[in-house]
Structures are given as structure tokens and as C-alpha cells.
Design a protein around this motif. Structure first.
Motif, PDB file in Angstrom:
ATOM      1  N   LEU A  24       0.822  -1.211   0.000  1.00 44.06           N
ATOM      2  CA  LEU A  24       0.000   0.000   0.000  1.00 44.06           C
ATOM      3  C   LEU A  24       0.857   1.264   0.000  1.00 44.06           C
ATOM      4  O   LEU A  24       0.538   2.238  -0.679  1.00 44.06           O
ATOM      5  CB  LEU A  24      -0.942   0.024   1.213  1.00 44.06           C
ATOM      6  CG  LEU A  24      -2.244  -0.745   1.071  1.00 44.06           C
ATOM      7  CD1 LEU A  24      -3.039  -0.677   2.370  1.00 44.06           C
ATOM      8  CD2 LEU A  24      -3.066  -0.224  -0.082  1.00 44.06           C
ATOM      9  N   GLU A  25       1.939   1.235   0.746  1.00 43.58           N
ATOM     10  CA  GLU A  25       2.835   2.384   0.760  1.00 43.58           C
ATOM     11  C   GLU A  25       3.378   2.648  -0.639  1.00 43.58           C
ATOM     12  O   GLU A  25       3.431   3.789  -1.085  1.00 43.58           O
ATOM     13  CB  GLU A  25       3.993   2.157   1.741  1.00 43.58           C
ATOM     14  CG  GLU A  25       3.580   2.208   3.194  1.00 43.58           C
ATOM     15  CD  GLU A  25       4.741   1.970   4.140  1.00 43.58           C
ATOM     16  OE1 GLU A  25       5.819   1.521   3.673  1.00 43.58           O
ATOM     17  OE2 GLU A  25       4.579   2.226   5.342  1.00 43.58           O
ATOM     18  N   ILE A  60      -1.518   5.557   6.023  1.00 39.90           N
ATOM     19  CA  ILE A  60      -0.395   5.266   5.135  1.00 39.90           C
ATOM     20  C   ILE A  60       0.409   6.538   4.873  1.00 39.90           C
ATOM     21  O   ILE A  60       1.650   6.531   4.931  1.00 39.90           O
ATOM     22  CB  ILE A  60      -0.893   4.646   3.814  1.00 39.90           C
ATOM     23  CG1 ILE A  60      -1.554   3.296   4.089  1.00 39.90           C
ATOM     24  CG2 ILE A  60       0.254   4.492   2.823  1.00 39.90           C
ATOM     25  CD1 ILE A  60      -2.394   2.792   2.944  1.00 39.90           C
ATOM     26  N   LEU A  61      -0.272   7.635   4.589  1.00 39.78           N
ATOM     27  CA  LEU A  61       0.423   8.905   4.357  1.00 39.78           C
ATOM     28  C   LEU A  61       1.219   9.323   5.589  1.00 39.78           C
ATOM     29  O   LEU A  61       2.354   9.796   5.477  1.00 39.78           O
ATOM     30  CB  LEU A  61      -0.577   9.997   3.959  1.00 39.78           C
ATOM     31  CG  LEU A  61      -1.144   9.878   2.544  1.00 39.78           C
ATOM     32  CD1 LEU A  61      -2.358  10.791   2.374  1.00 39.78           C
ATOM     33  CD2 LEU A  61      -0.080  10.195   1.507  1.00 39.78           C
ATOM     34  N   LYS A  67       8.605   8.275   7.690  1.00 35.35           N
ATOM     35  CA  LYS A  67       9.775   7.691   7.032  1.00 35.35           C
ATOM     36  C   LYS A  67      10.455   8.684   6.101  1.00 35.35           C
ATOM     37  O   LYS A  67      11.408   8.348   5.408  1.00 35.35           O
ATOM     38  CB  LYS A  67       9.352   6.461   6.210  1.00 35.35           C
ATOM     39  CG  LYS A  67       8.815   5.334   7.049  1.00 35.35           C
ATOM     40  CD  LYS A  67       8.300   4.220   6.149  1.00 35.35           C
ATOM     41  CE  LYS A  67       7.696   3.111   6.983  1.00 35.35           C
ATOM     42  NZ  LYS A  67       7.178   2.031   6.131  1.00 35.35           N
ATOM     43  N   GLN A  68       9.938   9.895   6.051  1.00 35.89           N
ATOM     44  CA  GLN A  68      10.453  10.970   5.207  1.00 35.89           C
ATOM     45  C   GLN A  68      10.367  10.640   3.724  1.00 35.89           C
ATOM     46  O   GLN A  68      11.154  11.114   2.908  1.00 35.89           O
ATOM     47  CB  GLN A  68      11.886  11.332   5.598  1.00 35.89           C
ATOM     48  CG  GLN A  68      11.988  11.820   7.023  1.00 35.89           C
ATOM     49  CD  GLN A  68      13.394  12.099   7.454  1.00 35.89           C
ATOM     50  OE1 GLN A  68      14.354  11.651   6.838  1.00 35.89           O
ATOM     51  NE2 GLN A  68      13.537  12.836   8.544  1.00 35.89           N
ATOM     52  N   ALA A  69       9.388   9.809   3.357  1.00 32.23           N
ATOM     53  CA  ALA A  69       9.163   9.466   1.952  1.00 32.23           C
ATOM     54  C   ALA A  69       8.181  10.437   1.301  1.00 32.23           C
ATOM     55  O   ALA A  69       8.101  10.502   0.082  1.00 32.23           O
ATOM     56  CB  ALA A  69       8.638   8.035   1.835  1.00 32.23           C
ATOM     57  N   VAL A  70       7.408  11.175   2.132  1.00 28.43           N
ATOM     58  CA  VAL A  70       6.504  12.208   1.627  1.00 28.43           C
ATOM     59  C   VAL A  70       6.654  13.451   2.498  1.00 28.43           C
ATOM     60  O   VAL A  70       7.108  13.372   3.640  1.00 28.43           O
ATOM     61  CB  VAL A  70       5.014  11.752   1.617  1.00 28.43           C
ATOM     62  CG1 VAL A  70       4.815  10.535   0.740  1.00 28.43           C
ATOM     63  CG2 VAL A  70       4.490  11.498   3.008  1.00 28.43           C
TER      64      VAL A  70
END
Length: 177
Positions: A24-25, A60-61, A67-70
Motif C-alpha cells: 500500500l505504501e 499510510i500517508l 519515514k520521510q518518503a513524503v
């Protein structure tokens, strides 16, 4: 919806397949990467497969943000989201988190490296060489005619090569030939 083929028992709801870890991520990140700019969670939800609840998308967001992915920015009472990493970056974050959770980093890394295919090992060596060159400030500086990705063979050192008259680096002349 009931399961009439007996897989879940007559009258029992059919269970959807279980998603893989991080699936999902990855899907949310892929949606954000094609977004025209920062978007709200509802925009993301509309573009995801399946009927995910708004709260699931927000969870998820939020995890991706941790995680600093967004990145997120407050607009009014809600947030708009933007991808800060691609899927490869997210996988790298997961690998780093696993490594950080281990007591013996050297043993984990040694085990990882010994399990690599020869092609993956060559790629890793090249990437580490590039990173080392960047730290030294000589990234991208190769001799004329050299690609920079030449792998040194066992028993060979790069210092033995000589510059030819046209600026190319060549191996030393064979002393017996």
C-alpha cells in the motif's frame, strides 16, 4: 457478498487477498509521484485500487511522512501531500530501518554482500566507488577515453597503466613481448 464456492464457508464474507508488506505504501507513493502537485488524501484515495477507507489512506500517508518518503503542508484544516522519495528510495529506507534494528551491523552487511549475485556485487562496488569519488571531490573525473567503470582484475592495480600518446590509458607493455 458471500462465498458460495466453499472456500470461506457458505454465508461467510470472502476475504480479499492479503497485501504484501509495504504494498500500500508503494501504491500511495506511485499515486503521489504522478500528482500534478501537492494533493489531499481524498485525491490519493480516489486513485488507489480497491475501496480503501479515508482513514487507511491517512494512516499510510502519516507512516510515509514519518519515514520521510513524503512531505506535507497544512492548507486550512487539512494537509496536502507530495512525494519526497520514489519506490527505490522507500525500499532503501526499509533496508536502513532493518539494518538499524540489528546489533551486529558488520555481520548483517557481510551476510548481505555475500548473498549478492555477481552483477549486483559489481553494481554495488561501482556505486560505492562513485560515492567515494564524490566525497573526495573527484566525481566524474576519468581519464580521456576511459569510461570510469572499468573493474580492476585480481592482481592488477590501476597504477600500472600508462598514458598513451593520444591521452588514453593503456596497460603497461608486456616485458616479455
Amino acid at each position: 457478498m458471500t462465498d458460495q464456492d466453499g472456500a470461506g464457508g457458505i454465508g461467510w464474507p470472502r476475504r480479499s487477498r492479503r497485501r504484501g508488506q509495504g504494498e500500500l505504501e508503494s501504491q500511495v507513493l506511485a499515486v503521489l509521484q504522478v500528482a500534478p502537485g501537492p494533493v489531499g488524501a481524498a485525491w490519493v484515495q480516489e486513485r488507489l485500487e480497491g475501496d480503501l477507507a479515508y482513514t487507511t489512506v491517512m494512516t499510510i500517508l502519516s507512516r510515509l511522512h514519518a519515514k520521510q518518503a513524503v512531505t506535507r503542508e497544512r492548507v486550512g484544516r487539512s494537509f496536502v501531500w507530495r512525494a519526497a522519495s520514489d519506490e527505490a528510495g522507500l525500499a532503501a529506507l526499509r533496508m536502513r530501518r532493518v539494518l538499524d534494528g540489528q546489533g551486529d551491523r558488520e555481520a548483517v552487511l557481510a551476510s548481505f554482500v555475500t548473498a549478492l549475485t555477481p552483477d549486483d556485487e559489481r553494481l554495488l562496488r561501482d556505486l560505492l566507488g562513485d560515492a567515494g569519488a564524490a566525497e573526495r571531490g573527484d566525481a566524474g573525473q576519468t581519464e580521456p577515453g576511459e569510461s570510469g567503470d572499468r573493474r580492476t582484475e585480481p592482481g592488477e592495480s590501476g597504477d600500472e597503466r600508462t598514458e598513451s600518446g593520444d591521452g588514453r590509458m593503456e596497460p603497461p607493455a608486456d616485458p616479455e613481448g
